[in-house]
Design an enzyme around this catalytic site. Structure first.
Site, mmCIF file in Angstrom:
data_model
loop_
_atom_site.group_PDB
_atom_site.id
_atom_site.type_symbol
_atom_site.label_atom_id
_atom_site.label_comp_id
_atom_site.label_asym_id
_atom_site.label_seq_id
_atom_site.Cartn_x
_atom_site.Cartn_y
_atom_site.Cartn_z
ATOM 1 N N ASP A 152 0.870 -1.176 0.000
ATOM 2 C CA ASP A 152 0.000 0.000 0.000
ATOM 3 C C ASP A 152 0.908 1.227 0.000
ATOM 4 O O ASP A 152 2.116 1.122 0.230
ATOM 5 C CB ASP A 152 -0.886 -0.007 1.267
ATOM 6 C CG ASP A 152 -1.773 1.225 1.354
ATOM 7 O OD1 ASP A 152 -2.306 1.641 0.301
ATOM 8 O OD2 ASP A 152 -1.929 1.793 2.447
ATOM 9 N N SER A 153 0.299 2.389 -0.230
ATOM 10 C CA SER A 153 1.067 3.627 -0.172
ATOM 11 C C SER A 153 1.486 3.966 1.264
ATOM 12 O O SER A 153 2.342 4.812 1.467
ATOM 13 C CB SER A 153 0.215 4.762 -0.731
ATOM 14 O OG SER A 153 -1.001 4.823 -0.018
ATOM 15 N N TYR A 162 -0.466 8.328 -2.595
ATOM 16 C CA TYR A 162 -0.498 8.013 -4.021
ATOM 17 C C TYR A 162 -1.715 8.669 -4.691
ATOM 18 O O TYR A 162 -1.712 8.914 -5.883
ATOM 19 C CB TYR A 162 -0.614 6.502 -4.238
ATOM 20 C CG TYR A 162 0.643 5.691 -4.022
ATOM 21 C CD1 TYR A 162 1.797 6.254 -3.457
ATOM 22 C CD2 TYR A 162 0.683 4.349 -4.385
ATOM 23 C CE1 TYR A 162 2.941 5.482 -3.264
ATOM 24 C CE2 TYR A 162 1.826 3.578 -4.201
ATOM 25 C CZ TYR A 162 2.949 4.144 -3.641
ATOM 26 O OH TYR A 162 4.073 3.377 -3.459
ATOM 27 N N GLY A 163 -2.757 8.873 -3.891
ATOM 28 C CA GLY A 163 -4.054 9.293 -4.438
ATOM 29 C C GLY A 163 -4.037 10.610 -5.184
ATOM 30 O O GLY A 163 -4.948 10.904 -5.956
ATOM 31 N N CYS A 209 -3.735 -1.033 -2.045
ATOM 32 C CA CYS A 209 -4.023 0.388 -2.285
ATOM 33 C C CYS A 209 -4.973 0.534 -3.487
ATOM 34 O O CYS A 209 -4.641 0.082 -4.588
ATOM 35 C CB CYS A 209 -2.693 1.079 -2.568
ATOM 36 S SG CYS A 209 -2.828 2.806 -3.001
ATOM 37 N N ASN A 210 -6.106 1.148 -3.269
ATOM 38 C CA ASN A 210 -7.056 1.341 -4.371
ATOM 39 C C ASN A 210 -6.465 2.208 -5.474
ATOM 40 O O ASN A 210 -6.698 1.968 -6.652
ATOM 41 C CB ASN A 210 -8.325 2.021 -3.875
ATOM 42 C CG ASN A 210 -9.344 1.038 -3.345
ATOM 43 O OD1 ASN A 210 -10.280 0.683 -4.034
ATOM 44 N ND2 ASN A 210 -9.142 0.579 -2.121
ATOM 45 N N GLU A 223 -5.302 9.698 9.028
ATOM 46 C CA GLU A 223 -3.907 9.651 9.460
ATOM 47 C C GLU A 223 -3.660 10.487 10.712
ATOM 48 O O GLU A 223 -2.793 10.165 11.520
ATOM 49 C CB GLU A 223 -2.991 10.076 8.327
ATOM 50 C CG GLU A 223 -2.652 8.841 7.523
ATOM 51 C CD GLU A 223 -2.052 9.105 6.184
ATOM 52 O OE1 GLU A 223 -1.716 10.266 5.913
ATOM 53 O OE2 GLU A 223 -1.927 8.146 5.417
ATOM 54 N N THR A 243 -8.212 2.418 1.126
ATOM 55 C CA THR A 243 -7.729 1.672 2.303
ATOM 56 C C THR A 243 -8.105 2.300 3.640
ATOM 57 O O THR A 243 -8.275 1.603 4.631
ATOM 58 C CB THR A 243 -6.185 1.638 2.278
ATOM 59 O OG1 THR A 243 -5.706 2.961 2.063
ATOM 60 C CG2 THR A 243 -5.676 0.709 1.221
ATOM 61 N N HIS A 244 -8.165 3.625 3.679
ATOM 62 C CA HIS A 244 -8.367 4.302 4.954
ATOM 63 C C HIS A 244 -9.830 4.337 5.408
ATOM 64 O O HIS A 244 -10.118 4.533 6.581
ATOM 65 C CB HIS A 244 -7.881 5.755 4.868
ATOM 66 C CG HIS A 244 -6.389 5.880 4.811
ATOM 67 N ND1 HIS A 244 -5.634 5.245 3.849
ATOM 68 C CD2 HIS A 244 -5.523 6.560 5.591
ATOM 69 C CE1 HIS A 244 -4.354 5.549 4.046
ATOM 70 N NE2 HIS A 244 -4.261 6.346 5.093
HETATM 71 N N1 DGL Z 1 -3.927 3.809 -0.110
HETATM 72 C C1 DGL Z 1 -4.609 4.837 -0.816
HETATM 73 C C2 DGL Z 1 -5.864 4.255 -1.484
HETATM 74 O O1 DGL Z 1 -6.391 3.248 -1.087
HETATM 75 C C3 DGL Z 1 -5.004 5.991 0.080
HETATM 76 C C4 DGL Z 1 -3.829 6.817 0.533
HETATM 77 C C5 DGL Z 1 -3.090 7.474 -0.607
HETATM 78 O O2 DGL Z 1 -3.656 8.359 -1.291
HETATM 79 O O3 DGL Z 1 -1.967 7.100 -0.824
HETATM 80 O O4 DGL Z 1 -6.329 4.814 -2.439
#
Ligand code: DGL
Length: 260
Positions: A6-7, A38-39, A69-70, A148, A181-182
């Site tokens: 994941d990010s 990452y988003g 990570c989506n 976070e 994820t969050h």
């Molecule tokens: N893990 C990212 C997601 O599921 C959320 C956090 C990010 O933007 O990196 O999209």
């Protein structure tokens, strides 16, 4: 080992769901905290990071990869499958299947980061399965930083969640996918605000169930995944907030090792 990346530490919601469903398997997790989020990044950059994360997990003994990570799943799943020969799972497909099976009125809401929503991956996957279904997707960029910061039950977070969900509520959806994820950490706030009649789909639960069926159907893969022993959690940077979020997700202290 089951490799998960994941990010950051949000993807531990997926690791936790797998640990609960498949307690005998060892996990190796990588959270790219040094480069999170990452988003808000471009698809090219996310693809590059996803490739590097996969290489790291494979070098540490992962035999299958799960993109928790989506944002990465929405833009990098195809390129990773082309490049690597191990089975690659991602969080989007199981959540889509569950949403499609659940909806009665064919109106599905999706919330996620900007990268995920912009990719239109949920629309594409839902309409591939059921072309007549309507998908209402909305990005909620403030939710990741709130989680976070640990603002899970603050008045401000409730207001922001209500504000983000309002347009989806107006669309008369009966199913809402948490495409990030969050967001499972905000489930208790999201549920009452989207309304009792809307079923909330948590992608971490959906992928754990899918992986369980895959391993039951593919014993040869299950056999090469080492069972027993300790799962390991790597990150590219350690922060106090990350340690707290990890502890909140697992309900216990998690040792975050520096890797990659
Ligand atoms: N893990 C990212 C997601 O599921 C959320 C956090 C990010 O933007 O990196 O999209």
């Amino acid at each position: 080992m089951i490799g998960i990346f994941d990010s950051g530490v949000g993807g531990m919601t997926v690791a936790r769901a797998i640990e609960k469903k498949l307690p005998h398997y060892r996990l190796i997790y990588f959270g790219d905290l040094a480069r999170t989020p990452y988003g808000s990044k471009s698809p090219e950059t996310i693809r590059k990071y996803a490739r590097q994360n996969t290489e790291f997990l494979l070098s540490r003994g992962a035999k299958i990869i799960l993109i928790a990570c989506n944002s990465a799943a929405s833009v990098a799943s195809d390129s990773l499958r082309e490049e690597f020969s191990v089975p690659i799972f991602e969080v989007i497909t199981p959540a889509v299947k569950k949403a499609v099976a659940n909806t009665k009125n064919g109106r599905i809401g999706v919330i996620g980061t900007r990268a995920t929503i912009k990719s239109r991956i949920y629309e594409q996957k839902i309409q591939d399965l059921r072309p007549g279904f309507k998908v209402f997707a909305s990005s909620c960029p403030l939710l990741v930083p709130l989680v976070e910061e640990g603002w899970l039950n603050k008045r401000e977070t409730k207001m922001i969640v209500r504000r983000y969900l309002h347009p989806l509520k107006m669309k008369n959806i009966d199913t809402l996918v948490l495409g990030c994820t969050h967001y499972p950490l905000l489930k208790k706030l999201i549920g009452p605000r989207i309304g009792k009649r809307v079923r909330v789909i948590d992608s971490s639960q959906a992928i754990a169930a899918d992986l369980q069926s895959f391993l039951a159907e593919n014993p040869e893969v299950a056999k090469i995944l080492s069972s027993g022993g300790e799962s390991k959690y790597y990150v590219s940077d350690v922060t106090q907030a990350a340690m707290e979020t990890a502890e909140r997700i697992f309900g216990r202290k998690i040792e975050l090792r520096i890797g990659a």
